[in-house]
Design a protein around this motif. Structure first.
Motif, PDB file in Angstrom:
ATOM      1  N   ILE A   5      25.896  90.745   7.109  1.00  0.00           N
ATOM      2  CA  ILE A   5      26.740  89.500   7.012  1.00  0.00           C
ATOM      3  C   ILE A   5      28.558  89.598   6.753  1.00  0.00           C
ATOM      4  O   ILE A   5      29.448  89.524   6.781  1.00  0.00           O
TER       5      ILE A   5
ATOM      6  N   THR B 253      37.151  81.488  10.100  1.00  0.00           N
ATOM      7  CA  THR B 253      36.094  80.993   9.672  1.00  0.00           C
ATOM      8  C   THR B 253      35.071  80.985  11.212  1.00  0.00           C
ATOM      9  O   THR B 253      34.002  80.890  11.025  1.00  0.00           O
TER      10      THR B 253
ATOM     11  N   MET C 198      31.282  82.313  11.781  1.00  0.00           N
ATOM     12  CA  MET C 198      29.841  81.428  12.103  1.00  0.00           C
ATOM     13  C   MET C 198      29.645  82.214  13.669  1.00  0.00           C
ATOM     14  O   MET C 198      27.804  82.094  13.053  1.00  0.00           O
TER      15      MET C 198
ATOM     16  N   LEU D  63      25.138  82.317  13.718  1.00  0.00           N
ATOM     17  CA  LEU D  63      25.110  80.464  14.064  1.00  0.00           C
ATOM     18  C   LEU D  63      25.145  79.581  15.703  1.00  0.00           C
ATOM     19  O   LEU D  63      25.997  80.082  15.693  1.00  0.00           O
TER      20      LEU D  63
ATOM     21  N   TYR E 177      27.222  74.612  14.003  1.00  0.00           N
ATOM     22  CA  TYR E 177      27.505  74.691  12.414  1.00  0.00           C
ATOM     23  C   TYR E 177      28.620  73.487  12.849  1.00  0.00           C
ATOM     24  O   TYR E 177      29.468  73.368  13.792  1.00  0.00           O
TER      25      TYR E 177
ATOM     26  N   LEU F 137      28.373  75.956   3.717  1.00  0.00           N
ATOM     27  CA  LEU F 137      28.821  77.576   3.714  1.00  0.00           C
ATOM     28  C   LEU F 137      29.846  78.022   3.327  1.00  0.00           C
ATOM     29  O   LEU F 137      29.922  79.666   3.435  1.00  0.00           O
TER      30      LEU F 137
ATOM     31  N   HIS G 249      33.836  82.077   2.160  1.00  0.00           N
ATOM     32  CA  HIS G 249      32.129  82.112   2.285  1.00  0.00           C
ATOM     33  C   HIS G 249      30.868  82.583   1.820  1.00  0.00           C
ATOM     34  O   HIS G 249      31.469  83.857   0.993  1.00  0.00           O
TER      35      HIS G 249
ATOM     36  N   ARG H   6      23.973  81.398   1.085  1.00  0.00           N
ATOM     37  CA  ARG H   6      23.741  80.477   1.883  1.00  0.00           C
ATOM     38  C   ARG H   6      23.960  80.913   3.426  1.00  0.00           C
ATOM     39  O   ARG H   6      23.310  79.920   4.802  1.00  0.00           O
ATOM     40  N   ILE H   7      25.020  81.778   3.586  1.00  0.00           N
ATOM     41  CA  ILE H   7      24.816  82.062   5.057  1.00  0.00           C
ATOM     42  C   ILE H   7      23.487  82.473   6.141  1.00  0.00           C
ATOM     43  O   ILE H   7      23.189  82.983   6.878  1.00  0.00           O
TER      44      ILE H   7
END
Ligand code: HAM
Length: 432
Positions: A24, A147, A151, A156, A159, A295, A320, A324-325
């Motif tokens: 990440i 952002t 994501m 992901l 979202y 997130l 961010h 949590r991501i």
């Protein structure tokens, strides 16, 4: 069993978690590069006064405060609870003379005395983007869009963005002569969705009815399902307030720019507020449907740099939550798309060949292959068992007979096949 545990609210990230976290961070750094943000590294500790000044009650109550051993008595310093204050501090000093806009990226651990639970820790990681010097809606749109990119790039697939605008709420309250501390108290209640308590603070004020309507709007399905409709409705509710109307126009422009760029905003919530006190305009958060904690979140803060003694400088940004991501990636079964790293164990058949094994390990590493030398002095079958257990891909077996011909045995552990191969061709064969 060892007697020591990690401090409450902190965790050790072991190999797999650490790899996810690194993935990440790499993706956030790549995002920063793509959008032209320069990375800065600031200290983990900051002066208490910096964080006490403008972060708001939410953060103030959760500071980790340390007293240092200064010669003239103890000074209070804090573990940073976020990056924005540190970057705003930089904006009043080192960055001051640089041409604007300033696009700044940071990543690292931050500390808040939160009540630990799933997705909420006392030590957690943020990637943070600040865009300083522009008051334009395109700057706010950029923060939302980067952002969105992050994501998507971490894998992901579902979202949602929630958008709001504290500038509208503050404009109404200011027009009614409500001072800033009271405004902050009202927004704090709204952040916690304690709407009755918020309305109580404006009990006898003309704007109470307007606030009630904005709060009602967030409960109203057709408006919440269509962000543009919601903005139109807000325009009608606040039309008698000139500045609030302009702020609503600003929200409308940001929404439009983001939409035109292909990023969907799920809701515009007119009663949305965030815990931090410095926000003055657009605010937003991003969620996945499986988790009710954000997130990431951010917004516009046009007066913070000035409050820290700098030039008036409009700014917008986002942080961010990396932990949590990671959780979200697990829930949506998103796997890091890092290149598959081949792992090789290099094992000498006897102690006398360890120097040769070491040399071969070096040759592999020079070729960019991860080589793990047998350093436990184990017999071949034990070393192979261990390599299997650790999901190593190949074993290079260094034996006397092969060495005489400048060769080694290369064993493919998954296929359980092996061949004798010249050392000069080893790296190329493994890379494939
Ligand atoms: P924040 O909403 O306080 O904003 O934090 C950003 C993100 O950090 C949250 O959305 C969440 O993912 C993560 N986070 C917050 N608290 C915790 C916790 N206790 N455990 C795990 N993750 C957590 C800020 O920090 C602002 N500085 C954002 C910003 C930048 N606004 C303008 N520029």
């Amino acid at each position: 069993m060892g007697g020591f545990q990690t401090v409450r609210g902190t965790r050790d990230l072991l190999a797999e978690d650490a790899e996810r976290q690194r993935f990440i961070i790499d993706t956030a750094r790549k995002t920063a590069e793509l959008y032209g943000y320069e990375e800065v590294i600031t200290p983990i500790v900051e002066s208490y006064e910096l964080l006490n000044a403008k972060s708001g009650e939410e953060i103030r109550q959760r500071l980790f405060i340390i007293e240092d051993n200064g010669p003239v008595g103890h000074r209070k310093i804090v573990l940073r609870p976020e990056f924005t204050a540190s970057i705003a501090r930089l904006a009043t000093t080192t960055l001051r003379n640089n041409p604007k806009p300033w696009r700044i990226f940071s990543v690292g651990s931050v500390y808040r005395y939160d009540e630990p639970q799933r997705g909420r820790y006392r030590e957690f990681w943020q990637s943070n983007f600040e865009l300083m010097g522009s008051n334009k809606p395109e700057a706010d749109a950029e923060i939302i869009l980067l952002t969105n990119r992050l994501m998507r790039a971490v894998g992901l697939h579902k979202y949602e963005f929630k958008l709001g605008h504290v500038g509208i709420l503050r404009a109404i309250l200011s027009a009614e002569g409500i001072d800033e501390p009271t405004q902050n108290a009202i927004l704090q209640r709204m952040e916690k969705k304690e709407y009755d308590a918020a309305l109580e603070l404006i009990q006898n004020c003309r704007c109470r009815q307007r606030f009630q309507e904005l709060i009602n709007l967030r409960m109203c399905d057709p408006f919440m399902a269509d962000p543009s409709l919601s903005v139109e409705r807000i325009k009608t509710i606040v039309r008698s307030y000139e500045k609030a109307s302009r702020e609503t126009q600003n929200l409308s422009e940001i929404l439009n720019l983001v939409k035109q760029s292909g990023c969907r905003i799920k809701t515009v919530d007119p009663a949305f507020a965030r815990g931090l006190e410095y926000y003055t305009g657009m605010i937003f958060e991003v969620y996945i449907p499986e988790l009710d904690i954000a997130l990431g979140g951010g917004g516009r803060y046009d007066r913070l740099i000035e409050a820290f003694g700098g030039e008036p400088t409009p700014a917008t940004g986002v942080a961010h939550g990396l932990d949590r991501i990671v959780l979200a990636m697990q829930m949506q079964k998103a796997t890091p798309t890092t290149a598959w790293r081949k792992r090789v164990a290099v094992v000498p058949v006897n102690d006398a060949l360890k120097c040769e094994a070491l040399k071969i390990s070096q040759i592999l590493r020079e070729a960019g292959i991860s080589a793990e030398l047998e350093v436990m002095g184990r017999k071949m079958n034990k070393a192979m068992e261990d390599a299997d257990r650790r999901k190593v891909n190949y074993a290079v077996i260094v034996g006397e007979r092969e060495l005489k011909q400048g060769a080694v045995v290369l064993r493919n552990l998954a296929k359980r096949e092996q061949t004798t191969i010249e050392i000069s061709k080893l790296a190329k064969t493994i890379i494939g």
